[in-house]
Design an enzyme around this catalytic site. Structure first.
Site, PDB file in Angstrom:
ATOM      1  N   CYS A   1       4.276   4.409  -0.262  1.00  0.00           N
ATOM      2  CA  CYS A   1       3.093   5.219  -0.078  1.00  0.00           C
ATOM      3  C   CYS A   1       2.297   4.857   1.139  1.00  0.00           C
ATOM      4  CB  CYS A   1       2.172   4.803  -1.349  1.00  0.00           C
ATOM      5  SG  CYS A   1       1.906   2.908  -1.608  1.00  0.00           S
TER       6      CYS A   1
ATOM      7  N   ASP B   1      -3.534  11.900  -2.737  1.00  0.00           N
ATOM      8  CA  ASP B   1      -2.855  10.670  -3.378  1.00  0.00           C
ATOM      9  C   ASP B   1      -1.113  10.851  -2.980  1.00  0.00           C
ATOM     10  OD1 ASP B   1      -1.651   8.575  -4.704  1.00  0.00           O
ATOM     11  OD2 ASP B   1      -2.571   9.301  -6.778  1.00  0.00           O
TER      12      ASP B   1
ATOM     13  N   HIS C   1       1.167   9.577  -4.383  1.00  0.00           N
ATOM     14  CA  HIS C   1       2.028   8.961  -5.465  1.00  0.00           C
ATOM     15  C   HIS C   1       2.601   9.956  -6.139  1.00  0.00           C
ATOM     16  CE1 HIS C   1      -0.600   5.527  -4.292  1.00  0.00           C
ATOM     17  NE2 HIS C   1       0.632   4.740  -4.554  1.00  0.00           N
TER      18      HIS C   1
END
Length: 478
Positions: free
Chosen positions: A164, A361, A363
């Site tokens: 990440c 994000d 993820h």
């Protein structure tokens, strides 16, 4: 690392609400049925009577069992709701139950006024929520991927649960390239063929060694700073990896074709004016000028420059005194956002509203794609996201890095002026400072020295572990 405790979007980047998902609220079948009906009716009323951006999150695990009665009784209502939301400019936050407020949003140096009163009186912000979403969804979104060629000698063909920070940094640098080549006002076009420069930028962030700024090449460049497949690193080491990769990439291109693949100088800002531990990072104007001169192969003309400022703003949690200063950096026209998130969980923070950070994000897990540099008809949907997530600013990890892009000398001077004003507001605890030059004893230019690397070439990156806690880095601010 593991993702934030938010509910995600589909891998195709479509809006879950437009797929007919609703929020679960009970474990029993009867309660599910009643809840589903109530949610459907309440959502419809919200769309009719509330402002366009008061739409609550509505997302459900697709594996949850659905009551036959609720499916038949509320499906038509759900279709109506879906049609209303998907056909208009309505949007929502996903990941919390918080609805969008009418407060101003600062997003990568641009202000969006979402108040209905202000919108009606100001033609420039008449559709503030819609224009913001258009801007947000035009930013390059880079996420976990699976199915790419193994990284170096490892067996990793995916970066799920550990990549990440790399992905967040790729997003920040990608925005710098978009701003440089296409301008801050560029928006992703709705029709093909796409701009060749836009496609070329996406190609550079592909997941193979052939792509200049791939996860493969970043890990190799950052090996001496602790970057490795399967391991998580902090923003300081990530900034150093970019420094190394850009320098290596530049040297290779100069040998092969004499061209620059990275069209700007890179300045990783760290240390303090006297080299004392614990001091705020210092942007040195003379150092920036020297980096631009080197980029231009000895010419005195100023070049575009990317500044990366790694910081540690506390121990276990961020010191509250820094939060107003962080928020104000998003008002800088040069803003590229922040590499940050919750401890051990990196995101790309690109905006703020009230006391919330708005972020992209990384993820979401998607399949690896190969976008050729000349394929202007490529499917680029996996590189964009229309789902805005938010996080309380006082919950972000104190270890972070801020990015700025300055197009020319005037832009850099404006940045320095704004940064100096920010120092004046810091009450003795600035994020970073600006000086004209280093001490006479440090005037001899050396790239490693001015970029904050110690004389022995060693940097302690072992303290930057997955917990987000740090040790005694020289740039730490307490």
């Amino acid at each position: 690392m593991t993702s934030l405790p938010d509910r995600g979007v589909s891998s195709s980047s479509s809006d879950p609400l437009c797929e007919g998902n609703i929020a679960p609220c009970s474990s029993s079948s009867e309660q599910k049925e009643d809840c589903s009906l109530k949610q459907s009716k309440t959502s419809i009323l919200s769309c009719v009577f509330n402002s366009p951006f008061n739409i609550f999150e509505a997302h459900q695990d697709s594996s949850a069992n659905k009551s036959p009665k609720s499916s038949s009784g509320s499906y038509d209502w759900l279709r109506v709701l879906r049609r209303i939301v998907c056909s208009g400019s309505m949007w929502r936050f996903l990941g919390t139950s918080k609805v969008l407020t009418s407060s101003d949003v600062w997003f990568l140096g641009k202000c969006y006024k979402l108040s209905s009163e202000e919108s009606s009186s100001d033609s420039d912000s008449e559709s503030g929520h819609a224009t913001f979403l258009e801007d947000f969804s035009s930013r390059i979104w880079i996420t976990y991927r699976r199915g790419f060629d193994a990284i170096s000698d490892s067996k990793y063909t995916s970066d799920v649960n550990w990549g990440c920070m790399v992905r967040s940094s790729q997003m920040l640098v990608a925005q710098a390239l978009i701003f440089h080549h296409l301008g801050r006002s560029w928006r992703r076009p709705s029709e093909k063929p796409y701009n060749p420069e836009y496609i070329g930028i996406l190609h550079m962030f592909g997941d193979s060694e052939a792509c200049a700024f791939s996860i493969h090449n970043l890990l190799q460049a950052g090996n001496s700073y602790g970057l490795a497949a399967g391991s998580w690193v902090g923003p300081y080491a990530m900034c150093r990896a970019w420094q190394t990769l850009v320098r290596t990439n530049r040297e290779q291109h100069e040998v092969v074709d004499g061209n620059e693949s990275f069209p700007m100088a890179l300045y990783v800002v760290s240390g303090d004016e006297d080299g004392e531990r614990g001091g705020a990072p210092v942007v040195c104007i003379d150092v920036a000028a020297q980096l631009c001169c080197d980029f231009n192969k000895g010419q005195s003309t100023w070049s575009p420059i990317l500044l990366l400022v790694p910081l540690v703003l506390g121990l276990d949690k961020i010191n509250p005194r820094y939060i107003p200063l962080l928020k104000e950096t998003f008002t800088f026209p040069q803003s590229l956002g922040i590499l940050g998130g919750k401890p051990g969980t990196s995101t790309y923070i690109a905006g703020v509203q009230d006391d919330r950070a708005l972020y992209l994000d990384p993820h979401e897990v998607q399949m690896a794609v190969d976008i050729a540099a000349d394929n202007i008809e490529a499917d680029t949907s996996s590189y964009h996201c229309s789902t805005v997530r938010d996080l309380a600013l006082d919950l972000i990890d104190p270890s972070l890095a801020i990015g700025f892009y300055c197009r020319d000398k005037d832009d850099f001077d404006d940045f320095c002026s704004r940064a100096t004003e920010l120092v004046d507001k810091a009450n003795g605890a600035p994020l970073f400072t600006v000086v004209q030059s280093v001490q006479p004893s440090k005037q001899m230019y050396n790239q490693d020295d001015v970029l904050g690397i110690s004389g022995d070439g060693n940097i302690n990156v072992e303290d930057l572990d997955a917990s987000g806690e740090t040790g005694e880095e020289e740039w730490q601010i307490l």
